[in-house]
Design an enzyme around this catalytic site. Sequence first.
Site, mmCIF file in Angstrom:
data_model
loop_
_atom_site.group_PDB
_atom_site.id
_atom_site.type_symbol
_atom_site.label_atom_id
_atom_site.label_comp_id
_atom_site.label_asym_id
_atom_site.label_seq_id
_atom_site.Cartn_x
_atom_site.Cartn_y
_atom_site.Cartn_z
ATOM 1 N N ASP A 34 13.208 10.632 4.557
ATOM 2 C CA ASP A 34 13.403 11.227 3.231
ATOM 3 C C ASP A 34 13.126 12.736 3.302
ATOM 4 O O ASP A 34 12.118 13.169 3.880
ATOM 5 C CB ASP A 34 12.410 10.541 2.271
ATOM 6 C CG ASP A 34 12.651 10.881 0.818
ATOM 7 O OD1 ASP A 34 13.809 11.166 0.458
ATOM 8 O OD2 ASP A 34 11.673 10.833 0.036
ATOM 9 N N SER A 44 8.768 10.155 4.266
ATOM 10 C CA SER A 44 8.908 11.614 4.182
ATOM 11 C C SER A 44 8.295 12.241 5.439
ATOM 12 O O SER A 44 7.624 11.549 6.219
ATOM 13 C CB SER A 44 8.177 12.142 2.952
ATOM 14 O OG SER A 44 6.779 11.933 3.111
ATOM 15 N N ASP A 71 17.635 17.786 4.095
ATOM 16 C CA ASP A 71 17.517 18.471 2.802
ATOM 17 C C ASP A 71 17.491 19.971 3.050
ATOM 18 O O ASP A 71 16.441 20.576 3.248
ATOM 19 C CB ASP A 71 16.248 18.010 2.082
ATOM 20 C CG ASP A 71 16.058 18.748 0.761
ATOM 21 O OD1 ASP A 71 16.928 19.585 0.426
ATOM 22 O OD2 ASP A 71 15.054 18.504 0.080
ATOM 23 N N ALA A 103 13.710 9.595 -9.449
ATOM 24 C CA ALA A 103 14.204 8.629 -10.438
ATOM 25 C C ALA A 103 13.123 7.722 -11.012
ATOM 26 O O ALA A 103 13.435 6.805 -11.769
ATOM 27 C CB ALA A 103 15.304 7.775 -9.792
ATOM 28 N N SER A 104 11.856 7.961 -10.668
ATOM 29 C CA SER A 104 10.796 7.082 -11.177
ATOM 30 C C SER A 104 10.857 6.973 -12.696
ATOM 31 O O SER A 104 11.198 7.940 -13.386
ATOM 32 C CB SER A 104 9.411 7.590 -10.747
ATOM 33 O OG SER A 104 9.066 7.047 -9.493
ATOM 34 N N ASN A 108 15.948 6.698 -5.404
ATOM 35 C CA ASN A 108 14.640 6.919 -4.770
ATOM 36 C C ASN A 108 13.487 6.730 -5.747
ATOM 37 O O ASN A 108 13.528 7.255 -6.858
ATOM 38 C CB ASN A 108 14.563 8.349 -4.231
ATOM 39 C CG ASN A 108 15.482 8.577 -3.057
ATOM 40 O OD1 ASN A 108 16.355 7.770 -2.771
ATOM 41 N ND2 ASN A 108 15.288 9.686 -2.374
ATOM 42 N N THR A 109 12.464 6.042 -5.287
ATOM 43 C CA THR A 109 11.269 5.827 -6.113
ATOM 44 C C THR A 109 10.031 5.982 -5.246
ATOM 45 O O THR A 109 9.910 5.303 -4.223
ATOM 46 C CB THR A 109 11.266 4.404 -6.709
ATOM 47 O OG1 THR A 109 12.500 4.180 -7.389
ATOM 48 C CG2 THR A 109 10.096 4.223 -7.664
ATOM 49 N N ASP A 110 9.149 6.851 -5.665
ATOM 50 C CA ASP A 110 7.862 7.007 -5.003
ATOM 51 C C ASP A 110 6.733 7.015 -6.037
ATOM 52 O O ASP A 110 5.808 6.198 -6.009
ATOM 53 C CB ASP A 110 7.855 8.307 -4.174
ATOM 54 C CG ASP A 110 6.618 8.426 -3.300
ATOM 55 O OD1 ASP A 110 5.744 7.543 -3.372
ATOM 56 O OD2 ASP A 110 6.501 9.403 -2.544
HETATM 57 P P1 13P Z 1 9.948 10.139 -7.809
HETATM 58 O O1 13P Z 1 8.918 11.206 -7.685
HETATM 59 O O2 13P Z 1 10.625 10.185 -9.146
HETATM 60 O O3 13P Z 1 9.441 8.775 -7.521
HETATM 61 O O4 13P Z 1 11.114 10.460 -6.744
HETATM 62 C C1 13P Z 1 10.949 10.109 -5.396
HETATM 63 C C2 13P Z 1 12.002 10.721 -4.527
HETATM 64 O O5 13P Z 1 12.990 11.247 -4.954
HETATM 65 C C3 13P Z 1 11.766 10.638 -3.077
HETATM 66 O O6 13P Z 1 12.743 11.295 -2.353
HETATM 67 O O1 G3H Z 2 10.375 13.239 -2.703
HETATM 68 C C1 G3H Z 2 9.335 13.186 -2.106
HETATM 69 C C2 G3H Z 2 8.590 11.919 -1.956
HETATM 70 O O2 G3H Z 2 7.973 11.562 -3.175
HETATM 71 C C3 G3H Z 2 7.629 12.022 -0.829
HETATM 72 O O3 G3H Z 2 6.558 12.848 -1.141
HETATM 73 O O4 G3H Z 2 6.306 14.555 0.656
HETATM 74 O O5 G3H Z 2 4.350 13.819 -0.747
HETATM 75 O O6 G3H Z 2 5.323 12.297 0.975
HETATM 76 P P1 G3H Z 2 5.583 13.428 0.014
HETATM 77 ZN ZN ZN Z 3 13.495 13.031 -3.358
#
Ligand code: 13P
Ligand code: G3H
Ligand code: ZN
Length: 304
Positions: free
Chosen positions: A81, A49, A103, A209-210, A250-252
């Site tokens: 991202d 990101s 975005d 999508a987490s 996407n998963t974070d």
């Molecule tokens: P989560 O917060 O569901 O993991 O989504 C991450 C995401 O969409 C990053 O772009």
């Molecule tokens: O969708 C966002 C991601 O989870 C990244 O988050 O901007 O805190 O790095 P961030």
């Molecule tokens: Zn996202």
Amino acid sequence: MLATGRQVLQKANKGNYAVGAFNINNMEFLQAIVSAAEKMKSPVMIATSEGAIKYAGLCLLKNMVYCAAENAKVPVVLHLDHGRDMDVIKKCIDIGYTSVMIDASHLEYDANIKTTKQVVQWACRKGVSVEAELGTIGGVEEKISARKIIYTDPEKAVDFVERTGIDSLAVAIGTSHGAYKFAGAARLNLNVLKEIKKKLDMPLVLHGASGLPAKVVQRAKRNGVRLGKAEGVPDSQISQAVRLGINKINTDTDLRIAFTSVIRESFRKNPAEFDPRHYLGPAKEFVQEVVEHRIGVFGGRGKA
Ligand code: 13P
Ligand code: G3H
Ligand code: ZN
């Protein structure tokens, strides 16, 4: 090996599975994600990101991912991202990212198109793939609840793709970023997804999508992470979304919580420990386990 978003996502679209895009901010996450992808023999996207770039530095992130990709036995994509700052997007394209997301979904429709087109122009020259977003994916930071999400309009999506020339489209079908995704039932609007895919035979992307799996949430809570009513997208909903045409997921949040829970556990159990490798190592292993599980749910196993 390093790959472009287009290479892995077009294949995923044809093969009806999804490629996992996992966020990193440091070396440990990168190692865990690439190891998981190799074990699952799956292509993978490493997402950074703008916040990650601010935290770790663009050059360091790029070189770290390039090094991991060159040594990996599976295709690895370096992806920006949620690019919002045009200067950052341009820098990522110039330095060698193989995929970027613009975005501009917060802008008016015509402004979203104009901004997205500009990024496509820059990216085209370097063979970099572009993802853009239409509709509203909720985010904790904006305090948007799942109910306020504006679903992607299928008709508009066709017009948007035609006018911008993007490679993949992030759709809003009821997910939101972070650990608290649903006020009521944890359900995606799969009818909207079906409609979009019927009109657009191209890679579609699912953000937010987490899964907030019990194993991760419980370990976090046991070790003092305050998570309240954490609620993610159930695996069954993810599988259905993949079947209906989602090709990038996407998963974070899941990885952040997994990593943090193990570090807290280590600190709690071994207060005399101060060698970072002794708590970052196990944290990395748990992140890898979570990534492997998700790649399995996405149908990515054996697709490298
Ligand atoms: P989560 O917060 O569901 O993991 O989504 C991450 C995401 O969409 C990053 O772009
Ligand atoms: O969708 C966002 C991601 O989870 C990244 O988050 O901007 O805190 O790095 P961030
Ligand atoms: Zn996202």
